[in-house]
Design an enzyme around this catalytic site. Sequence first.
Site, PDB file in Angstrom:
ATOM      1  CG  PHE A 152      -1.841  -1.189   1.288  1.00 45.94           C
ATOM      2  CD1 PHE A 152      -3.022  -1.217   0.571  1.00 45.94           C
ATOM      3  CD2 PHE A 152      -1.495  -2.286   2.052  1.00 45.94           C
ATOM      4  CE1 PHE A 152      -3.865  -2.315   0.620  1.00 45.94           C
ATOM      5  CE2 PHE A 152      -2.331  -3.395   2.118  1.00 45.94           C
ATOM      6  CZ  PHE A 152      -3.520  -3.407   1.405  1.00 45.94           C
ATOM      7  CG  ASN A 212      -5.502   0.333  -5.145  1.00 46.83           C
ATOM      8  OD1 ASN A 212      -5.199   0.960  -4.144  1.00 46.83           O
ATOM      9  ND2 ASN A 212      -4.612  -0.244  -5.912  1.00 46.83           N
ATOM     10  CB  CYS A 264      -2.062   1.292  -8.428  1.00 49.38           C
ATOM     11  SG  CYS A 264      -2.110  -0.243  -7.510  1.00 49.38           S
ATOM     12  NE  ARG A 332       3.805   2.691 -14.195  1.00 50.22           N
ATOM     13  CZ  ARG A 332       4.245   1.837 -13.275  1.00 50.22           C
ATOM     14  NH1 ARG A 332       4.104   0.534 -13.469  1.00 50.22           N
ATOM     15  NH2 ARG A 332       4.809   2.285 -12.157  1.00 50.22           N
TER      16      ARG A 332
END
Length: 486
Positions: A152, A212, A264, A332
């Site tokens: 995390f 998430n 993520c 990303r």
Amino acid sequence: MKIAVIGTGYVGLVSGCCFAEWGHEVVCVDKNAEKISGLRQGRLPIYEPGLDELLERNAAAGRLSFTCDVAEAVKDAAAVFIAVGTPPRPGHGDADLSFVYMAAKEIAPLLADNAVVVVKSTVPVGTGDAVEKIIVTERGRGTFSVASNPEFLREGVAIRDFLEPDRVVIGVVDERAREVLTTIYGEPLAKTNSPIVVTERRTSELIKYAANAFLATKITFINELADLCEQVGSDVEELALGVGLDKRIGASFLNAGPGYGGSCFPKDTLALLRTAQDHGVALRIVEEAVSVNDARKRKMALKVMDAVGGDIDGLTVAVFGLTFKPDTDDMREAPSVPLIETLQRFGAVMRAHDPIGMKNAAQMLENVEFFEDPYECARDADAIVIVTEWDSIQRLDLVRLRRMMRSPNLVDLRGVFKAGRAEAAGFHFSAVGRPTTRPAEPVPNLSGTRFHPPRAGAASGELVLGERHDRRANHHQRRETNGELI
């Protein structure tokens, strides 16, 4: 305790350095010989504040080493952490687990007796079961354990997140795995009062995706409310303060912006949806969050076009901040990419500045001129767009910036600047979730011409508490709340 870490990407490298900082003997292994050679010389393949000092200190102390030899890394290791990438499969959305499975197959015959294989990569439910079967096939039963230990970390503050975590989650199916992992984490976390959550292995795997997905949904929620604020003349920052001070809700991840990105949230929400579909479960809220976020990144281009009067063909736009968040070079799923590509399709001439991310951005974007100096980036521009809230960008001299420009349009997608400050510098100011404002006084540009817009109505008042809260917490909270779990 000897620990092997398979993979020297973001999670593997940060984890290896931090385990060594706790006093463990850590060997990090990677197939990329060039990367390993660089790490042995102290060269990092990623940007993360403080990681270079951590690597240098622990390597010098003999606690941290790097190798391409898997057997060397795994030999006598009590715990072997698999921290390889799990990118989304093109066209499918689910996680590509091929690197995890290859790592499991390779380490299986090399494991010491009673070693614990710990899956630290972000993986869907049931991956630990599959890893266990692979190792059984290659090695036999009864001499190893497989555990889950999801990470995390938030890029930009990853070291602090590892050394002083909110919690550590471990998923185990036997006492040996519990004993090894609580030994690794127990004493360091006791000093920071950080809890260790011990669950069944499948629950641990699901916790990461659930966390998430929840945070991605929270970001999407405040972004949609920001759109409503713009329509009704409200201020989303004051709204977020009033909502976030409710302890049941919390202020984290209530900063409106151009949408979430990074390594993520996008892939993990898609992977969770695919898992749910495979089991006949509908996660409608997560589905909508993904859809809204994808559309929002390109919608921000329309906001920029509105700020310049609608037609952007032939105009020069300077984008400040390219990475998906500050203090990282990670591009990303960065919102800057679809924003720039959309503006280019409408004919804009694009320039860009970022303190760290321009090298990576240049590999993803075409026909963009990059500038190390933000003021030169703004020269003769028709609009500046703030996409990433770097500290250096927040400290820019707005008056100087305005004088470099051809037209006074400032579009703040991250809530970096106050409307009054931008107005005083002579900007036509547009922000997410706040009313558009125009400059209070004309400010000359370099050509000597003056801009004389009609004076807008008086700006709405600010909550005193909101101002105090912003000044005290804006820097740290924005860094923390706009971070992302990796």
